[in-house]
Design a protein around this motif. Structure first.
Motif, short mmCIF file in Angstrom:
data_model
loop_
_atom_site.label_atom_id
_atom_site.label_comp_id
_atom_site.label_asym_id
_atom_site.label_seq_id
_atom_site.Cartn_x
_atom_site.Cartn_y
_atom_site.Cartn_z
N ASP A 47 0.82 -1.21 0.00
CA ASP A 47 0.00 0.00 0.00
C ASP A 47 0.86 1.27 0.00
N ILE A 48 1.70 1.37 -1.03
CA ILE A 48 2.55 2.54 -1.23
C ILE A 48 2.07 3.22 -2.52
N SER A 49 1.84 4.53 -2.47
CA SER A 49 1.34 5.20 -3.68
C SER A 49 2.22 6.38 -4.07
N PHE A 50 2.39 6.50 -5.38
CA PHE A 50 3.12 7.59 -6.01
C PHE A 50 2.15 8.22 -7.02
N VAL A 51 1.63 9.42 -6.73
CA VAL A 51 0.59 10.02 -7.57
C VAL A 51 0.94 11.48 -7.88
N ASN A 52 0.87 11.83 -9.16
CA ASN A 52 1.07 13.21 -9.63
C ASN A 52 2.43 13.79 -9.24
N ASN A 53 3.48 13.01 -9.43
CA ASN A 53 4.84 13.48 -9.17
C ASN A 53 5.53 13.77 -10.50
N ASN A 106 1.27 7.31 -16.65
CA ASN A 106 2.66 7.68 -16.40
C ASN A 106 3.39 7.93 -17.72
N SER A 107 4.37 8.84 -17.67
CA SER A 107 5.11 9.21 -18.86
C SER A 107 6.60 9.24 -18.54
N PRO A 108 7.43 8.67 -19.42
CA PRO A 108 7.11 8.01 -20.67
C PRO A 108 6.44 6.65 -20.44
N ASN A 167 -0.10 8.89 -12.90
CA ASN A 167 0.16 10.25 -13.39
C ASN A 167 1.49 10.83 -12.93
N ASN A 168 2.55 10.05 -13.06
CA ASN A 168 3.89 10.52 -12.76
C ASN A 168 4.62 10.77 -14.08
#
Length: 142
Positions: free
Chosen positions: A47-53, A102-104, A79-80
């Motif tokens: 339950d680790i999240s990486f959002v809008n970075n 996510n990009s690329p 959306n990183n």
């Protein structure tokens, strides 16, 4: 101090990182590659999240490396952006995940293939990506 236990419910949201080789670095099994610890319980990661970075400038690496004996679960990456790297994603032993936007592109494949990882990326490729990112960043400053 005891070792082992659980790392859970951690959120990295709405950050902008400049000029670092490790935009995201989640790394387990760093003490040795000899298997799970025998003198303490392995650390469970979930339950680790990486959002809008955003990784801008020379920030190029995004790595999730969990242990073969205790894979990470419920890793969310949405959306990183890693602006100046062609292939920043590196993954191993992510059992369950949610990724989108996510990009690329390429993170979903990285996560899907993480339970059967190939060798970790060579450092020469990482160096090349870093040099590419630095040159792109310098161009934006003019």
């Amino acid at each position: 101090m005891s070792r082992g236990n659980t790392i859970s419910n951690i959120q990295f949201h709405n950050n902008t990182i400049y000029n670092t080789s490790s935009f995201i670095l989640l790394e387990l099994d760093y003490q040795s590659k000899a298997g799970p610890p025998s003198d303490y319980t392995p650390t469970a990661v979930r339950d680790i999240s990486f959002v809008n970075n955003r990784a801008l400038g020379g920030a190029v690496g995004a790595n999730w490396h969990c242990s073969a004996e205790d894979a990470c679960e419920q890793i969310t990456v949405i959306n990183n952006t890693v602006r100046n790297s062609r292939n920043p994603w590196s993954c191993s032993y992510i059992r369950t995940f949610n990724v989108s936007g996510n990009s690329p592109p390429g993170l979903e494949n990285c996560m899907q293939n993480s339970m059967n990882p190939q060798a970790l990326p060579d450092m020469e490729g990482s160096y090349t990506d870093k040099q590419y990112a630095i040159s792109r960043w310098l161009q934006t400053r003019d």
